[in-house]
Design an enzyme around this catalytic site. Sequence first.
Site, PDB file in Angstrom:
ATOM      1  N   LYS A  40      -3.291 -57.361  94.397  1.00  0.00           N
ATOM      2  CA  LYS A  40      -1.911 -57.627  93.970  1.00  0.00           C
ATOM      3  C   LYS A  40      -1.437 -58.950  94.538  1.00  0.00           C
ATOM      4  O   LYS A  40      -1.965 -59.433  95.559  1.00  0.00           O
ATOM      5  CB  LYS A  40      -0.961 -56.513  94.405  1.00  0.00           C
ATOM      6  CG  LYS A  40      -0.842 -56.298  95.924  1.00  0.00           C
ATOM      7  CD  LYS A  40       0.235 -57.118  96.618  1.00  0.00           C
ATOM      8  CE  LYS A  40       0.332 -56.803  98.115  1.00  0.00           C
ATOM      9  NZ  LYS A  40       1.030 -57.806  98.917  1.00  0.00           N
TER      10      LYS A  40
ATOM     11  N   ASP B 278       2.035 -50.206 100.929  1.00  0.00           N
ATOM     12  CA  ASP B 278       1.659 -50.745  99.607  1.00  0.00           C
ATOM     13  C   ASP B 278       0.777 -49.804  98.783  1.00  0.00           C
ATOM     14  O   ASP B 278       0.475 -50.091  97.628  1.00  0.00           O
ATOM     15  CB  ASP B 278       0.826 -52.031  99.778  1.00  0.00           C
ATOM     16  CG  ASP B 278       1.641 -53.185 100.301  1.00  0.00           C
ATOM     17  OD1 ASP B 278       2.877 -53.064 100.359  1.00  0.00           O
ATOM     18  OD2 ASP B 278       1.037 -54.214 100.649  1.00  0.00           O
TER      19      ASP B 278
END
Length: 287
Positions: A17, A139
Site C-alpha cells: 500500500k 494497518d
Amino acid sequence: MKIISGGGAVRVRVPAKINLFLEVTGKRADGYHELVTVMHPVSIADDLSCRRSRDVHLRGGLEELGEKNLAVRAVRAAQKYAGTRLGMDIRLTKRIPTGAGMGGGSADAAAALAAFNVLHRLRLPDEDLNRIAASVGSDVCFFLCGRTALCTGRGEIVQPVRTARKLHFVHVYPGYESSTAEVYRRLKLSLTPPRRDVNQILETLAGGDVRDIGKALFNRLETPAFANQPPLKSLKRALSRFGFRGVLMSGSGSSMFGLCRSRDEARRMAGRLQQRGYGTVMVSRSL
Ligand code: C5P
C-alpha cells in the site's frame, strides 16, 4: 488480496500500500494516534504459500524475526481466537520492502490470517477476521479489504472509496528503514498547523485528474520522519525536481513515491532515477 486454494495449499498474493493522504488528528489515551488516511493498494506484492502443519513456521524471508514476525503473530492470534492449536507452514516470497511505509509486515499478516481461515475451514466471518487483524497491527484491516480506502481510528476502521482510474507510480526505497514508533514519537501535535481536509484527495480520486490528485497528496508524518532521518528530506527535495505530478513519503517512511500520468512516463522516470543511483527503484500501478 488473491486467494487460490488447491493441492493441499492455500496461495495468497497480497499487495503493498501507499498512503495518498495522512493526517493525524489527535493522540489517544492508549498511546496510539488518531488518523485520517487514504490507503491505496499497488501492484508490488508478496506471495504466501501456506500448508497445514503441527506448528507455525515461516520460511523464505524474515525468519530471523521468529514469533515477532507479523504473519506468525496473526496466526497465533487466530489460533487463540478460534480456540485451536492447528498450525500452518508459510513460505513467503517477499517483494514489498520492510520499514518502507508500504505495509509489508501488515500485508503478510492479513494474508496469513486469510490463508489460515481458508486452509482449516474455520469459516470466521469478516467481522471476526477484522477484530483479529486489528489486534495484530493498525494497518492489517486495510489489507483484508484490499481496495482504496479511507482509514480512521488508529487506521483500523476501513471504508472503501471511489476511484475513477488506475494511477502509475515510481517508488524509491532509500536502502534504510524508518521506525514507525520513532516517527510518531517525534510528531509535535500541538505545533501542527490547521488540519488538512481529506475531502480534496477523495474528490480528486473520484474525478480522476492526475494533476489534481498530485496536488492533493499530503502526509503529516513527513516532518517528524525528516527530523528523524534528514537524508529523507534531501531525497524528497531531489525527487520533487524530477517532474512527477506529485511526490510523497508513504506512511511513516522510508519509501517515497512519485505520481505519473502513464505507465510509459513511470518507466521513463524510473530509468532516469536508476541511472542516477537512487537506491531501489520500483514501478507500480493501482490495483
Ligand atoms: O499498530 P502498529 O503496531 O503497526 O504500530 C506501530 C507503532 O506506531 C505503535 O507502537 C505506535 O507507536 C505507532 N502508531 C501510532 N498511532 C497509530 C499507528 C501506529 O502511534 N495510529
